[in-house]
Design a protein around this motif. Structure first.
Motif, PDB file in Angstrom:
ATOM      1  N   ARG A   1       0.812  -1.217   0.000  1.00 17.94           N
ATOM      2  CA  ARG A   1       0.000   0.000   0.000  1.00 17.94           C
ATOM      3  C   ARG A   1       0.849   1.273   0.000  1.00 17.94           C
ATOM      4  N   ASP A   2       1.794   1.375   0.923  1.00 14.80           N
ATOM      5  CA  ASP A   2       2.569   2.606   1.053  1.00 14.80           C
ATOM      6  C   ASP A   2       3.392   2.879  -0.206  1.00 14.80           C
ATOM      7  N   MET A   3       4.093   1.861  -0.711  1.00 11.51           N
ATOM      8  CA  MET A   3       4.920   2.117  -1.895  1.00 11.51           C
ATOM      9  C   MET A   3       4.054   2.430  -3.119  1.00 11.51           C
ATOM     10  N   ALA A   4       2.877   1.812  -3.215  1.00 12.48           N
ATOM     11  CA  ALA A   4       1.996   2.109  -4.349  1.00 12.48           C
ATOM     12  C   ALA A   4       1.497   3.545  -4.288  1.00 12.48           C
ATOM     13  N   CYS A   5       1.187   4.016  -3.099  1.00  6.44           N
ATOM     14  CA  CYS A   5       0.729   5.408  -2.949  1.00  6.44           C
ATOM     15  C   CYS A   5       1.842   6.385  -3.308  1.00  6.44           C
ATOM     16  N   ARG A   6       3.078   6.058  -2.937  1.00  6.08           N
ATOM     17  CA  ARG A   6       4.198   6.924  -3.309  1.00  6.08           C
ATOM     18  C   ARG A   6       4.469   6.858  -4.807  1.00  6.08           C
ATOM     19  N   LEU A   7       4.310   5.677  -5.384  1.00  8.75           N
ATOM     20  CA  LEU A   7       4.495   5.536  -6.830  1.00  8.75           C
ATOM     21  C   LEU A   7       3.466   6.353  -7.600  1.00  8.75           C
ATOM     22  N   SER A   8       2.266   6.476  -7.063  1.00 17.31           N
ATOM     23  CA  SER A   8       1.203   7.204  -7.771  1.00 17.31           C
ATOM     24  C   SER A   8       1.546   8.673  -7.978  1.00 17.31           C
ATOM     25  N   LYS A   9       2.512   9.173  -7.220  1.00 16.78           N
ATOM     26  CA  LYS A   9       2.956  10.564  -7.397  1.00 16.78           C
ATOM     27  C   LYS A   9       4.005  10.689  -8.503  1.00 16.78           C
TER      28      LYS A   9
END
Length: 339
Positions: free
Chosen positions: A104-112
């Motif tokens: 979850r956390d890395m995917a949210c950062r990737l979305s930026k």
């Protein structure tokens, strides 16, 4: 339309046998461009932190991206490589493996960083939405199924499993179920195994085979092979994993097995398992252990009539056209939005 393709596997003489490289080769037909290996060394198992991957390539990336419209990154999980911040062209990011709550956390950062994040299964697409990531896109994987044909085995042929997704590291002999498959063969004297290998850890593999006395029943194909010919001698394809990001969400070797009219055995944690179970394309294995494999082989033998070759082949026959069209749409949308 031109793209710069980034893969996170080591460069090697057999790299083009990798499923990700085969995907790239297909996509180069609609968006030509070169391949850059983000992986920092030529051998697997690097100790260089992923936070640094690609940083030393920044000057090369800046030069190369002047001639392209977009970047397309392929990686097993949604890791947001800091080097991607250096890029000026928009980024399409394919998560090659499956997702779970740990991502979850890395995917949210990737979305930026990424304009579009491609996943392979409905469950992973819904997971991105639940995490508030709006730029997710579901693209179901595919292969060129026209290269495969069905060769039935004789009725008295011993059960033979063809295993793809060879390990890159010693740890993956466990996480990719290689040791479990060998243990299963050791416990059932008529079970045969065929492994598609990639030139990495071959000696380690052969030590494991010899230690179990399986030289006559385990064949490790450590060279370029005609996979269709190898599947002709198999009862089923198999890919195992202890985590969803250890292997491709839809392993090519399993799609190839279906294209050859052979059922598949797949671990529950691999996203493809839901499709296999729903469409009756093989059996789902709940645990990466010898006993679970042997139960699946026995069930496969008892229910062989359930898996008609034509039905298995039909399941993968038309996927390639959808795969290519979906990427055309993604590339056009990303390039248009960047103008």
């Amino acid at each position: 339309m031109r793209a710069l393709y980034h893969v996170t596997i080591p460069p090697s003489a057999m790299a083009d046998c990798e499923a990700v490289m085969q995907d790239v080769q297909l996509l180069q037909q609609i968006a030509p461009g070169e391949v850059i290996h983000f992986y920092p060394t030529r051998t697997p198992g690097t100790r260089i932190p992923r936070l640094l991957w690609g940083v030393n390539q920044a000057p090369e990336l800046w030069r190369a991206e002047r001639a392209v419209d977009l970047h397309h990154v392929f990686n097993p999980d949604p890791f947001p490589f800091p080097a991607l911040r250096f890029l000026k062209r928009p980024i399409v990011y394919t998560v090659v493996g499956g997702l779970d709550e740990r991502h979850r956390d890395m995917a949210c950062r990737l979305s930026k960083l990424a304009r579009t994040i491609i996943v392979s299964s409905e469950a992973d697409y819904e997971r991105l939405q639940a995490w508030g990531i709006a730029q997710g896109r579901l693209v179901q994987p595919a292969i060129d199924a026209s290269r495969f044909s069905h060769t039935p085995l004789p009725p008295d042929a011993p059960p033979t499993l063809l295993a793809g997704s060879a390990p890159w590291t010693v740890e993956q002999f466990t996480s990719k179920g290689v040791d479990a498959l060998l243990d299963a063969a050791q416990r059932r004297p008529d079970l045969r195994l065929i492994f598609l290998w990639r030139g990495v850890l071959f000696d380690e593999m052969m030590q494991r085979v010899r230690a179990r006395g399986l030289e006559g029943r385990v064949h490790v194909l450590n060279e370029r092979v005609d996979v269709n010919a190898a599947l002709a001698g198999a009862s089923a394809g198999v890919v195992l994993a202890t985590r969803p990001d250890v292997v491709k969400a839809y392993p090519h070797s399993l799609l190839e097995s279906l294209a050859a009219g052979k059922p598949v055995l797949v671990s529950r944690v691999i996203p493809m398992a839901a499709w296999v179970e729903r469409e009756g394309l093989g059996l789902v294995i709940e645990a990466v252990e010898a006993e679970a494999i042997l139960r699946a082989v026995a069930e496969l033998e008892r229910g062989a009539a359930r898996f008609a070759a034509e039905a298995l082949q039909t399941a993968v026959r038309d996927r390639l056209a959808h795969f290519m069209q979906a990427h055309r749409e993604v590339y056009a949308s990303v390039a248009r939005a960047h103008r």
